[in-house]
Write a protein that holds these residues in place. Sequence first.
Motif, short mmCIF file in Angstrom:
data_model
loop_
_atom_site.label_atom_id
_atom_site.label_comp_id
_atom_site.label_asym_id
_atom_site.label_seq_id
_atom_site.Cartn_x
_atom_site.Cartn_y
_atom_site.Cartn_z
N ILE A 1 1.00 -1.01 0.02
CA ILE A 1 -0.21 -0.07 0.15
C ILE A 1 0.91 0.99 0.11
O ILE A 1 0.44 1.98 -0.97
CB ILE A 1 -0.87 0.12 1.15
N GLN A 2 2.11 1.33 0.60
CA GLN A 2 2.58 2.34 0.57
C GLN A 2 3.07 2.84 -0.54
O GLN A 2 3.40 3.63 -1.07
CB GLN A 2 3.95 2.01 1.90
N VAL A 3 3.87 1.70 -1.51
CA VAL A 3 4.65 1.71 -2.40
C VAL A 3 3.49 1.69 -3.77
O VAL A 3 4.20 3.45 -3.94
CB VAL A 3 5.00 0.14 -2.96
N ALA A 4 2.40 1.67 -3.77
CA ALA A 4 1.25 2.60 -4.15
C ALA A 4 1.42 4.10 -4.43
O ALA A 4 0.80 4.50 -5.06
CB ALA A 4 0.04 0.94 -4.02
N GLU A 5 0.93 3.79 -2.89
CA GLU A 5 1.13 5.16 -2.77
C GLU A 5 1.90 5.89 -3.16
O GLU A 5 1.71 7.36 -3.59
CB GLU A 5 0.45 5.24 -0.98
N LEU A 6 3.04 6.22 -3.04
CA LEU A 6 3.99 6.51 -3.43
C LEU A 6 4.30 7.06 -4.76
O LEU A 6 4.46 7.45 -5.29
CB LEU A 6 6.35 5.84 -3.19
N ASP A 7 3.52 5.44 -5.37
CA ASP A 7 3.68 5.79 -6.87
C ASP A 7 2.86 6.51 -7.56
O ASP A 7 2.85 7.05 -8.60
CB ASP A 7 3.54 4.28 -7.76
N HIS A 8 1.69 6.37 -6.67
CA HIS A 8 0.41 7.80 -7.61
C HIS A 8 0.94 8.81 -7.05
O HIS A 8 0.91 10.15 -7.80
CB HIS A 8 -0.63 7.07 -6.29
N LYS A 9 1.77 9.53 -5.57
CA LYS A 9 1.82 10.40 -5.45
C LYS A 9 3.10 10.89 -6.54
O LYS A 9 3.24 12.61 -6.70
CB LYS A 9 2.78 10.91 -4.41
N ASN A 10 3.93 10.03 -6.95
CA ASN A 10 4.23 10.56 -7.82
C ASN A 10 4.62 11.07 -9.08
O ASN A 10 4.71 11.85 -10.04
CB ASN A 10 5.63 9.67 -8.50
N ARG B 1 12.39 11.94 1.05
CA ARG B 1 11.95 10.85 0.98
C ARG B 1 11.65 9.68 0.58
O ARG B 1 11.47 9.20 1.72
CB ARG B 1 10.89 11.48 0.12
N ASP B 2 12.96 9.49 -0.44
CA ASP B 2 13.77 8.20 -0.72
C ASP B 2 14.36 7.84 0.73
O ASP B 2 14.30 6.55 0.70
CB ASP B 2 14.12 8.51 -2.07
N ALA B 3 15.40 8.86 0.55
CA ALA B 3 16.01 8.36 1.95
C ALA B 3 15.16 7.54 3.19
O ALA B 3 15.72 6.91 3.73
CB ALA B 3 17.17 9.61 2.92
N GLU B 4 14.49 8.63 3.80
CA GLU B 4 12.54 8.04 4.37
C GLU B 4 12.95 6.68 4.55
O GLU B 4 12.76 5.86 5.11
CB GLU B 4 12.12 9.17 5.25
N TRP B 5 12.58 6.81 3.26
CA TRP B 5 11.95 4.97 3.04
C TRP B 5 12.43 3.87 3.12
O TRP B 5 12.10 3.05 3.68
CB TRP B 5 10.94 5.13 1.19
N HIS B 6 14.18 4.13 2.73
CA HIS B 6 14.82 3.38 2.84
C HIS B 6 15.13 3.09 3.83
O HIS B 6 14.95 1.91 4.43
CB HIS B 6 16.15 3.43 2.11
N ARG B 7 15.67 3.62 5.08
CA ARG B 7 15.80 3.77 6.27
C ARG B 7 14.26 2.95 7.27
O ARG B 7 14.58 2.56 7.60
CB ARG B 7 15.60 5.00 7.11
N GLN B 8 13.15 2.94 6.68
CA GLN B 8 11.98 2.70 7.14
C GLN B 8 11.93 0.90 7.01
O GLN B 8 11.72 0.17 7.63
CB GLN B 8 10.98 3.93 6.56
#
Length: 314
Positions: free
Chosen positions: A181-190, A267-274
């Motif tokens: 879901i997070q990946v889908a939300e990120l793709d939609h946001k991009n 945002r990419d760094a935070e996503w990678h850290r999470q």
Amino acid sequence: IDKDALDAQVKERKIQEAAEKAEHERFAHHMKKNDKLMCLLEERQKNEIKDINRALTEFHKNFQKPESRREFDLNDPQALKKDRPARVSDDDPRCTISGMQKFVGEDLNHDQRMKFQKEQIREWSLQQQKDLKNALADQKLADDLYDKFRIELDQKIMEEQRKEEESRRAVCTATKNFNRIQVAELDHKNELEKAQKIKDDMYEITCLLQGDFLSENPDQAIGPGGKRNVLVDRWKGMNQEQLMAIREFQKEQVLEKQRAREQERRRDAEWHRQCLQAARAQLLWERHQQRQDQVQRRDLDAVNAGLSQEQKAK
């Protein structure tokens, strides 16, 4: 944009903390349930041992009395009271030779005594067979109870392990769904950002095409006499203010793009850290579960060894 990203990060962190808290509560519930189950099994085993000991005591009390033993007449405290007097009559067979009342060879009670001895031997033999049969039956009952207890314990342990595996699979599935879901939300946001950027670029191109620079707005060559007085020979392009405004606008666009790139990088760094934190937490949880399984198997082996030693001792 920074505030929305911060709110999204806070929301994601709250969701992750809620999931971790639910997982800890579920794990604590399983631990309490296992402890309660082990206490019930131990209490049941103690009660069964007490019942077996009580049954053995009742058997000894009812079927193995001291009066039924062969050597009881040698240790009977009432032997003197039960014994006959030294002399009952002149025909008493217990009279000695010195009494001149009975001589060697005159065994008048031989047949009766032999019959009584045979009957007594038969009774002893039957009693021994009965005792042996009862002892074997008690031993078989104890073995059956122990086997039943072991089977029930193994079944309950297997059931708990199955439930634990199902819970672990459910947690993994929920984690995968959450990440998806997070990946889908990120793709939609991009995609939204990309569409907005394309829209802004098209708007910028349209503004440039329809602006004064490319369309050669005649207002640029207005003379002192008004709009009708166009100084064609003095037209040399835009003035300094217009050029400064365009440069400022371009600088703002460059800064805006730089801020957008920096925000996307963060945002990419935070996503990678999470993702790394989630993977590390999953690995630590699996290691903890393996240690718990080893401790449970070790405890179960210790309990089985103790029960085996008790069985051998019995």
